[in-house]
Write a protein that holds these residues in place. Structure first.
Motif, PDB file in Angstrom:
ATOM      1  N   PHE A  64      25.500  14.641 -30.292  1.00 20.64           N
ATOM      2  CA  PHE A  64      26.116  13.420 -29.981  1.00 20.64           C
ATOM      3  C   PHE A  64      26.912  13.376 -28.367  1.00 20.64           C
ATOM      4  O   PHE A  64      27.007  14.404 -27.798  1.00 20.64           O
ATOM      5  CB  PHE A  64      27.185  13.233 -30.850  1.00 20.64           C
ATOM      6  N   GLN A  65      26.863  12.112 -27.958  1.00 26.89           N
ATOM      7  CA  GLN A  65      27.595  11.842 -26.546  1.00 26.89           C
ATOM      8  C   GLN A  65      28.880  12.814 -26.474  1.00 26.89           C
ATOM      9  O   GLN A  65      29.241  13.264 -25.473  1.00 26.89           O
ATOM     10  CB  GLN A  65      27.720  10.531 -26.257  1.00 26.89           C
ATOM     11  N   ARG A 115      19.773   6.288 -34.489  1.00 21.82           N
ATOM     12  CA  ARG A 115      20.494   6.379 -35.670  1.00 21.82           C
ATOM     13  C   ARG A 115      19.747   5.837 -36.963  1.00 21.82           C
ATOM     14  O   ARG A 115      19.866   6.309 -37.982  1.00 21.82           O
ATOM     15  CB  ARG A 115      21.735   5.735 -35.733  1.00 21.82           C
ATOM     16  N   SER A 170      17.442   8.343 -38.312  1.00 24.10           N
ATOM     17  CA  SER A 170      17.965   9.387 -39.289  1.00 24.10           C
ATOM     18  C   SER A 170      18.665   8.718 -40.145  1.00 24.10           C
ATOM     19  O   SER A 170      19.490   9.491 -41.102  1.00 24.10           O
ATOM     20  CB  SER A 170      19.171  10.388 -38.566  1.00 24.10           C
ATOM     21  N   LEU A 185      21.448   7.187 -40.274  1.00 20.99           N
ATOM     22  CA  LEU A 185      22.936   6.918 -40.209  1.00 20.99           C
ATOM     23  C   LEU A 185      23.035   5.580 -40.007  1.00 20.99           C
ATOM     24  O   LEU A 185      24.437   5.052 -40.544  1.00 20.99           O
ATOM     25  CB  LEU A 185      23.297   7.580 -38.622  1.00 20.99           C
ATOM     26  N   PHE A 203      17.422  15.181 -32.334  1.00 20.91           N
ATOM     27  CA  PHE A 203      17.811  13.957 -31.659  1.00 20.91           C
ATOM     28  C   PHE A 203      18.847  14.229 -30.652  1.00 20.91           C
ATOM     29  O   PHE A 203      19.766  14.851 -31.124  1.00 20.91           O
ATOM     30  CB  PHE A 203      18.385  12.884 -32.789  1.00 20.91           C
ATOM     31  N   LEU A 233      27.516  14.016 -41.400  1.00 21.55           N
ATOM     32  CA  LEU A 233      26.468  13.441 -42.067  1.00 21.55           C
ATOM     33  C   LEU A 233      25.154  13.981 -41.584  1.00 21.55           C
ATOM     34  O   LEU A 233      24.183  14.579 -42.560  1.00 21.55           O
ATOM     35  CB  LEU A 233      26.246  12.020 -41.859  1.00 21.55           C
ATOM     36  N   MET A 234      24.803  14.382 -40.345  1.00 21.07           N
ATOM     37  CA  MET A 234      23.766  14.913 -39.847  1.00 21.07           C
ATOM     38  C   MET A 234      23.430  16.229 -40.417  1.00 21.07           C
ATOM     39  O   MET A 234      22.413  17.018 -40.371  1.00 21.07           O
ATOM     40  CB  MET A 234      23.458  14.786 -38.582  1.00 21.07           C
ATOM     41  N   SER A 235      24.631  16.897 -40.624  1.00 20.84           N
ATOM     42  CA  SER A 235      24.673  18.510 -41.213  1.00 20.84           C
ATOM     43  C   SER A 235      24.209  18.348 -42.583  1.00 20.84           C
ATOM     44  O   SER A 235      24.229  19.330 -43.114  1.00 20.84           O
ATOM     45  CB  SER A 235      25.892  19.041 -40.848  1.00 20.84           C
ATOM     46  N   GLY A 236      24.102  17.203 -42.991  1.00 26.01           N
ATOM     47  CA  GLY A 236      23.716  17.157 -44.503  1.00 26.01           C
ATOM     48  C   GLY A 236      24.784  17.140 -45.542  1.00 26.01           C
ATOM     49  O   GLY A 236      24.638  17.651 -46.583  1.00 26.01           O
ATOM     50  N   SER A 295      28.077  13.670 -37.256  1.00 26.77           N
ATOM     51  CA  SER A 295      27.571  14.992 -37.094  1.00 26.77           C
ATOM     52  C   SER A 295      27.859  15.735 -38.618  1.00 26.77           C
ATOM     53  O   SER A 295      26.997  16.317 -38.908  1.00 26.77           O
ATOM     54  CB  SER A 295      28.641  15.486 -35.901  1.00 26.77           C
ATOM     55  N   GLU A 355      31.562   9.792 -34.599  1.00 33.91           N
ATOM     56  CA  GLU A 355      30.574  10.734 -34.278  1.00 33.91           C
ATOM     57  C   GLU A 355      31.075  12.006 -35.001  1.00 33.91           C
ATOM     58  O   GLU A 355      29.898  12.782 -35.198  1.00 33.91           O
ATOM     59  CB  GLU A 355      30.758  11.075 -32.563  1.00 33.91           C
ATOM     60  N   VAL A 356      32.107  12.275 -35.050  1.00 34.01           N
ATOM     61  CA  VAL A 356      32.615  13.430 -36.076  1.00 34.01           C
ATOM     62  C   VAL A 356      31.837  13.204 -37.421  1.00 34.01           C
ATOM     63  O   VAL A 356      31.385  14.073 -38.152  1.00 34.01           O
ATOM     64  CB  VAL A 356      33.854  13.710 -36.155  1.00 34.01           C
ATOM     65  N   ILE A 402      19.957  13.699 -47.810  1.00 34.21           N
ATOM     66  CA  ILE A 402      20.610  14.852 -47.571  1.00 34.21           C
ATOM     67  C   ILE A 402      19.578  16.040 -47.087  1.00 34.21           C
ATOM     68  O   ILE A 402      20.043  16.995 -46.466  1.00 34.21           O
ATOM     69  CB  ILE A 402      21.745  15.236 -48.540  1.00 34.21           C
ATOM     70  N   MET A 462      16.167  17.735 -39.724  1.00 35.28           N
ATOM     71  CA  MET A 462      16.764  17.092 -38.437  1.00 35.28           C
ATOM     72  C   MET A 462      18.103  17.730 -38.009  1.00 35.28           C
ATOM     73  O   MET A 462      18.717  18.415 -38.684  1.00 35.28           O
ATOM     74  CB  MET A 462      17.313  15.680 -38.858  1.00 35.28           C
ATOM     75  N   GLY A 463      18.179  17.665 -36.488  1.00 36.77           N
ATOM     76  CA  GLY A 463      19.364  18.040 -35.958  1.00 36.77           C
ATOM     77  C   GLY A 463      19.616  17.006 -35.039  1.00 36.77           C
ATOM     78  O   GLY A 463      18.906  16.369 -34.383  1.00 36.77           O
ATOM     79  N   MET A 464      21.158  16.763 -34.895  1.00 34.23           N
ATOM     80  CA  MET A 464      21.454  15.737 -33.815  1.00 34.23           C
ATOM     81  C   MET A 464      22.524  16.269 -32.796  1.00 34.23           C
ATOM     82  O   MET A 464      23.490  16.961 -33.372  1.00 34.23           O
ATOM     83  CB  MET A 464      21.782  14.268 -34.462  1.00 34.23           C
ATOM     84  N   LYS A 506      19.280   9.168 -51.863  1.00 32.69           N
ATOM     85  CA  LYS A 506      20.380   9.496 -51.025  1.00 32.69           C
ATOM     86  C   LYS A 506      20.216  11.067 -50.920  1.00 32.69           C
ATOM     87  O   LYS A 506      20.383  11.819 -49.990  1.00 32.69           O
ATOM     88  CB  LYS A 506      21.670   9.354 -51.878  1.00 32.69           C
ATOM     89  N   ARG A 527      18.236  15.928 -44.010  1.00 28.36           N
ATOM     90  CA  ARG A 527      18.826  16.108 -42.929  1.00 28.36           C
ATOM     91  C   ARG A 527      19.383  17.612 -42.826  1.00 28.36           C
ATOM     92  O   ARG A 527      19.721  18.127 -41.650  1.00 28.36           O
ATOM     93  CB  ARG A 527      20.301  15.381 -43.076  1.00 28.36           C
ATOM     94  N   ARG A 528      19.361  18.368 -43.848  1.00 28.86           N
ATOM     95  CA  ARG A 528      19.898  19.595 -43.978  1.00 28.86           C
ATOM     96  C   ARG A 528      18.771  20.416 -43.223  1.00 28.86           C
ATOM     97  O   ARG A 528      19.174  21.521 -42.702  1.00 28.86           O
ATOM     98  CB  ARG A 528      20.165  19.952 -45.301  1.00 28.86           C
ATOM     99  N   GLY A 570      31.257  15.380 -31.017  1.00 37.56           N
ATOM    100  CA  GLY A 570      31.312  15.057 -32.398  1.00 37.56           C
ATOM    101  C   GLY A 570      31.836  16.419 -33.105  1.00 37.56           C
ATOM    102  O   GLY A 570      31.433  16.996 -34.282  1.00 37.56           O
TER     103      GLY A 570
END
Ligand code: ADP
Ligand code: MG
Lengths: 362, 703
Positions: free
Chosen positions: A123-124, A83, A86, A88, A198, B232-235, B230, B226-227, A112, A119-121, A108, A115-116, A127
């Motif tokens: 989750f366990q 995290r 990225s 987070l 990630f 945030l990571m989507s921008g 996700s 996590e939602v 953004i 990066m891609g993430m 900021k 990330r747009r 999400g």
């Protein structure tokens, strides 16, 4: 392993710290370490202050097109680390260089933007957004960017095909099984065509059988996309299957970095050795590791791939006691015989149990 | 170090001993106070000179507000009048056939055929008994107040979410708003906004927005980390994160808030018609009831119950709506989501058709059935046929249950009531029996039971309302100290002091007496039902819809059947309180018992527990904390019903609120309303502390 040079470093993590709670500003801020005593001392002081050092002076590089695995028991700071990459989670100190630029200095809106597009993430626990359909979930990052419907549809259907979710586009996540839900997560993270990928324990919530299947799937996807990947897991075997290189963490600290073979051959301490001890060699050794290149290839011999595990070729071997041919890139490079397997296994088993002096740690 | 441990051991050993010595001193002191009551009557009746002029202060405070900002509120009232009357005229102008169709298709969209049929039957009933216009008038109030409440609630909830510092203040305000009885709200509204329909509207909004705030906050807070990551990571930008990730993910909880807000608004709208009533359904029930025309009142009451159920199921249906099945989107366009289109189109077509057939415009008189006639006959029949029984039940309850607790055996036992004189030897025998029981319990090591028996026999002998107030103060303060500590003791003491100093002590005792009996009985019956329901699925299935209905319909309607048979009076109020307060007791005990860990049950079964032993030794002890939570809720339900029950003749705080309302006396009504809130808060804190203490004693939370 192909030789690496500094040019193909995609992501570089330099002396990153993350402290939860307490007042770590006494010891450092983003730019500067105030205390020059050694790391362990600082960690101890922090703990005494009631703070939780979740990442301690972590440094590593991720190369272009490489799968870099972070392995460690739960609570060892893996999630925190990924995290930080990225942002987070905001690191307390250190540098994260993405293509040579410090990610931590980005504003900021720049963040953004990164990330747009970069990066891609995954989750366990996936999400996913429960109110959106599969297709809508996957195109969600595209929608945030305000892409046109046509573009969205094209990109979405491409990744849907990639993860094999055709026909389920209009279902809702809760109507799908865990494995399929994670496929949505994977597709969503790939929809923006990121350079960095990630994955935080992406398969840990799945059944063992499904997990294996998803690992294969993941390797297949990666073989065509060649992303730069940071993959988190607490499962050593999973790490071995997937990693180009791996990093073992404990209590927020880096224990060892190296290729799986290096780790098995030269565990840096008992902690790592403990992991490698139970490793089923048949699974981590590949055809190329157990073949004999002095044997003549015969006409009617069956063939296997150099990266098939010993376990996978056993059945074939039992039927063809004379041996099977090992191919690499379509070229025959050697022959595996029952004898060569036994020799190789006994050699490696010795290596694992006898303690060798630790190799140089990266 | 070892010394400290020793001390602790010693204090652990002697603590119960010391505390029961203190308890018995308090009991003895109580008896002394009672003995002195002839010489010092102020021990029983709190002297009037000591009462603070709270009523006057409240009144002058309110006068000030009205003086300074009356204009503002009246302006607001006028502004609200516009949408209000617009909706009202729209709803009464619409042909019934159109409204019928719209309601049924909304029900279908919300949860399918079953609800659509239910709505169709319900609406047909309303049309059939000729209460259409009244129903539409009430619906108009709901239709305006709910969106307002939802909007306000959502905004405040969001503010609480974004600014954690505001959250505490918000929670405190909501707690206060929800413990003060609904009636007490009406007073300031009445004074500020004047008479008229707007009173119902504002009251509805005020009563309905708190659940919306709570659910919004809860929903937003519960979105999984996590939602959000996700997103945030989507921008996502902050705005996008809020509106596209957080709010939609919290949608279910927020919609549940809408459901609760709707029911709250409706029940308030019904109550508010007592003051601002103008030909709406609540007014219909009340005015008929006042004229003792129970058949008519019941007919209208059923309309209210039906409306509440329909609104509940529609809003709950939207909250719980799931996509019909897999590959939902492959279904034809119209079935998929354009319920709206069908509804609008259908409504327009029906409207056009209704222009040709006037019978579709307004429900033909010929089809209005007068149910009240036969109902009245049936009621009369029951009352006359079972007159003996009714009298007997009432008498029995009065002489053997209610009056002894209220006035004490000392006064109640007489040849007229019990058939014999309470002579000195009998009194002595009573005292001696009590003493023996106390000593026996003490000798068997059950100190707290022993104290409890002592306390109860004293109350039963002299009557709760005749207890000396210093004794009550002592008992309550000491009890709360033991349950939790000085903080709770101070809170309780302050609450009791308010009741004394504001001069509402006698009324408060009357309320506690009525509510106490109601709660005790409800809890006993409810727990028994809950135990049965947890053991037998059939009983559970049978009780569930009844409980749902009792919880959905506005309290007010519950009064009707009891008033019909037992006429007005305390006994009727008691029954009404019980009808409502049994629900939480049943629910919580069933839930608690059913949630006892399976492993514990299996372990007990392996040890050879019989079903009975399993229940008594394993399930009930493990479910006790949850059952105590049920007690807490039972008390809250009882108190909220108490105010409504005041309509059928009780004498207590509820009645005082009602009087204040009738006279437009803010001070009287408000001080009584706050008094009820104080009682509710004390009861809440003490039961919570008790269940916490129990959990600690058995070593942490079970399950
Ligand atoms: N938001 C947080 N606040 C405080 N402590 C945290 C937070 N997140 C993680 N931690 C702590 O940091 C340590 C590492 O956690 P995490 O990175 O989640 O480990 P892993 O993913 O390896 O299981 C743990 O001790 C955890 O309790
Ligand atoms: Mg983790």
């Amino acid at each position: 392993m192909p030789n690496r040079n500094n040019n193909d470093i995609k992501l570089s993590c330099r002396n990153v710290w993350k402290i939860y709670g307490g007042s770590p500003t006494k010891y450092f801020d983003k730019k500067k370490l105030f205390i020059n005593s050694d790391t362990l001392n600082v960690v101890k002081k922090l703990r005494d202050d009631g703070a939780i050092p979740a990442a301690v002076d972590v440094s590593f590089d991720v190369h272009e097109g490489e799968i870099f695995v972070i392995m460690g028991l739960s609570g060892s700071g893996k999630s925190t680390m990924v995290r930080c990459l990225s942002r987070l989670v905001e690191p307390s100190h250190g540098e994260i260089l993405l293509g040579g630029e410090d990610l931590l200095k980005k504003s900021k809106s720049e963040l953004i933007d990164i990330r747009r597009h970069k990066m891609g993430m995954v989750f366990q626990s996936f999400g996913l957004l429960p109110h959106l359909t599969v297709a809508e979930n996957i195109s969600f990052p595209l929608r945030l960017q305000g892409l046109s419907n046509k573009e969205k549809r094209e990109k979405t259907s491409r990744v849907i095909e990639l993860v094999g979710l055709e026909g389920r586009e209009n279902s809702f996540p809760r109507q799908l099984s865990g494995g399929q839900q994670q496929r949505i997560g994977i597709a969503r993270s790939l929809a923006v065509e990121p350079e960095l990928w990630f994955l935080d324990e992406p398969f840990s919530a799945l059944d063992p059988l499904i997990r294996r299947q998803m690992q294969d799937e993941f390797l297949r996807i990666q073989s065509s996309l060649k992303k730069s990947i940071v993959f988190i897991t607490h499962d050593f075997l999973e790490a071995l299957r997937i990693a180009d290189r791996m990093m073992i963490m404990r209590d927020g600290m880096v224990v060892q970095i190296g290729t799986p073979a290096e780790l098995i051959a030269n565990p840096v301490d008992d902690y790592v050795a403990e992991f490698t001890r139970d490793v089923p060699l048949m699974r981590v050794l590949f055809a190329k590791d157990v073949m004999d290149d002095n044997i003549e290839v015969e006409e009617n011999m069956q063939g296997v791939q150099s990266c098939d595990s010993v376990e996978d070729i056993l059945a074939q071997l039992s039927k063809n006691t004379k041996g099977v041919v090992v191919f690499d890139d379509g070229k025959a490079i050697g022959v595996v015989t029952p004898k060569s397997v036994v020799c190789a296994l006994s050699r490696n088993a010795e290596k694992v149990t006898t303690e060798l002096p630790p190799n140089e740690v990266v | 170090m070892s010394l400290e441990i020793d001390n602790e051991v010693i204090s652990k050993q002697y603590k119960p001993f010391i505390s029961s010595i203190l308890w018995f001193s308090i009991l003895a002191l109580t008896l002394v106070f009672i003995a002195l009551r002839g010489k010092a009557p102020w021990l029983i009746d709190f002297p009037e000179e000591w009462v603070l002029p709270i009523v006057l202060v409240l009144n002058s405070f309110m006068d000030r507000i009205v003086e300074f900002s009356g204009e503002f509120f009246r302006g607001m009232s006028a502004a609200l009048e516009i949408p209000m009357s617009a909706i009202r005229s729209l709803l009464s102008w619409l042909p019934w056939s159109v409204s019928f169709f719209i309601l049924v298709s909304i029900s279908f969209a919300a949860s399918g055929w079953k609800l659509a049929v239910f709505t169709a039957v319900g609406v047909s009933y309303i049309l059939g008994v000729g209460l259409w216009i009244e129903t539409m008038n009430s619906l108009a109030l709901v239709a305006v107040s709910v969106p307002l409440a939802v909007l306000i609630g959502f905004l405040i909830g969001t503010a609480g979410f974004l600014y954690p510092r505001a959250e505490r203040a918000i929670n405190l305000t909501l707690d206060a708003l929800q413990t003060i009885p609904a009636f007490a709200y009406l007073l300031p509204i009445l004074l500020l906004f004047g008479f008229g329909v707007v009173v119902g509207l504002i009251a509805g909004v005020l009563y309905a927005f708190p659940p919306m705030v709570r659910n919004t906050l809860l929903g937003l807070r519960r979105v999984p980390e996590e939602v959000i990551e996700s997103g945030l990571m989507s921008g996502a930008t902050e705005m996008q994160l809020f509106f596209k990730v957080r709010v939609p993910s919290a949608a279910r909880q927020i919609l549940l808030g809408v459901n609760q807000a709707t029911l709250a608004a409706f029940s308030m709208v019904v109550i508010a018609s007592i003051i601002g009533g103008s030909s709406d359904i609540g007014w219909e029930v009340l005015s008929e009831m006042r004229k003792a025309r129970f058949g008519e009142s019941l007919v209208a009451g059923i309309v209210i119950a039906l409306m509440a159920m329909i609104m509940d199921r529609i809003t709950a249906g939207f909250a719980n709506r799931k996509p019909a099945d897999d590959n939902f989107a492959d279904k034809p366009f119209l079935i998929r989501h354009n319920y709206l289109l069908i509804t609008v189109l259908g409504a327009v077509i029906i409207y056009i058709v209704s222009l040709m057939y006037p019978a579709l415009q307004s429900w033909p008189k010929a089809f209005v059935f007068d149910l009240s006639g036969p109902l009245n006959d049936a009621i009369d029949y029951v009352i006359i046929e079972y007159a003996n029984w009714i009298v007997l039940i009432k008498k029995w309850a009065f002489f053997y249950l209610m009056l002894p607790i209220k006035m004490g055996l000392e006064q109640v036992i007489s040849p007229y009531s019990w058939g014999f004189q309470f002579t000195m030897p009998l009194k002595l025998a009573y005292g001696a029996t009590a003493l023996i029981l106390v000593i026996l319990a003490w000798l068997r090591g059950r100190q707290s039971s022993s104290v409890m028996i002592g306390l109860l026999t004293i109350i039963l002998f002299f009557g709760l309302t005749r207890m000396p107030w210093p004794a009550i103060l002592l008992v309550m303060t000491f009890l709360s100290w033991q349950l939790s500590g000085p903080k709770l003791a101070l809170t309780v003491l302050a609450g009791l002091a308010y009741l004394l100093l504001s001069g509402i002590w006698p009324e408060a005792l009357l309320s506690v007496y009525l509510c106490g009996i109601g709660v005790a009985l409800s809890f006993a019956i409810g727990c028994s039902l809950g135990i049965l329901a947890s053991e037998f699925n059939a009983i559970s299935r049978f009780l569930r819809p009844i409980n749902d209905t009792l919880q959905t319909i506005p309290l007010f309607v519950l009064l009707i059947p009891f008033v019909m048979i037992f006429k007005i009076g305390e006994f009727t109020a008691l029954l009404a309180i019980m009808a409502y307060a049994i629900v939480p007791a049943t629910r919580y005990s069933e839930h608690g018992l059913r949630n006892v860990s399976h492993e514990a049950i299996e372990a007990a079964e392996c040890m050879g527990c019989t079903r009975w032993q399993l229940l008594m030794r394993v399930k009930i002890p493990m479910a006790l904390p949850e059952m105590m939570l049920g007690l807490n809720q039972t008390i809250m339900f009882g108190i909220s019903m108490l105010v409504i029950a005041a309509l059928v003749g009780t004498s207590g705080l509820g009645q005082m609120v009602y009087i204040g309302l009738g006279d437009g006396d803010f001070g009287v009504g408000m001080s009584a309303g706050v008094g009820m809130a104080v009682i509710a808060i004390i009861a809440d804190r003490m039961t919570t502390a008790w269940s916490k203490k129990y959990e600690e004693n058995i070593g942490g939370k079970i399950n």
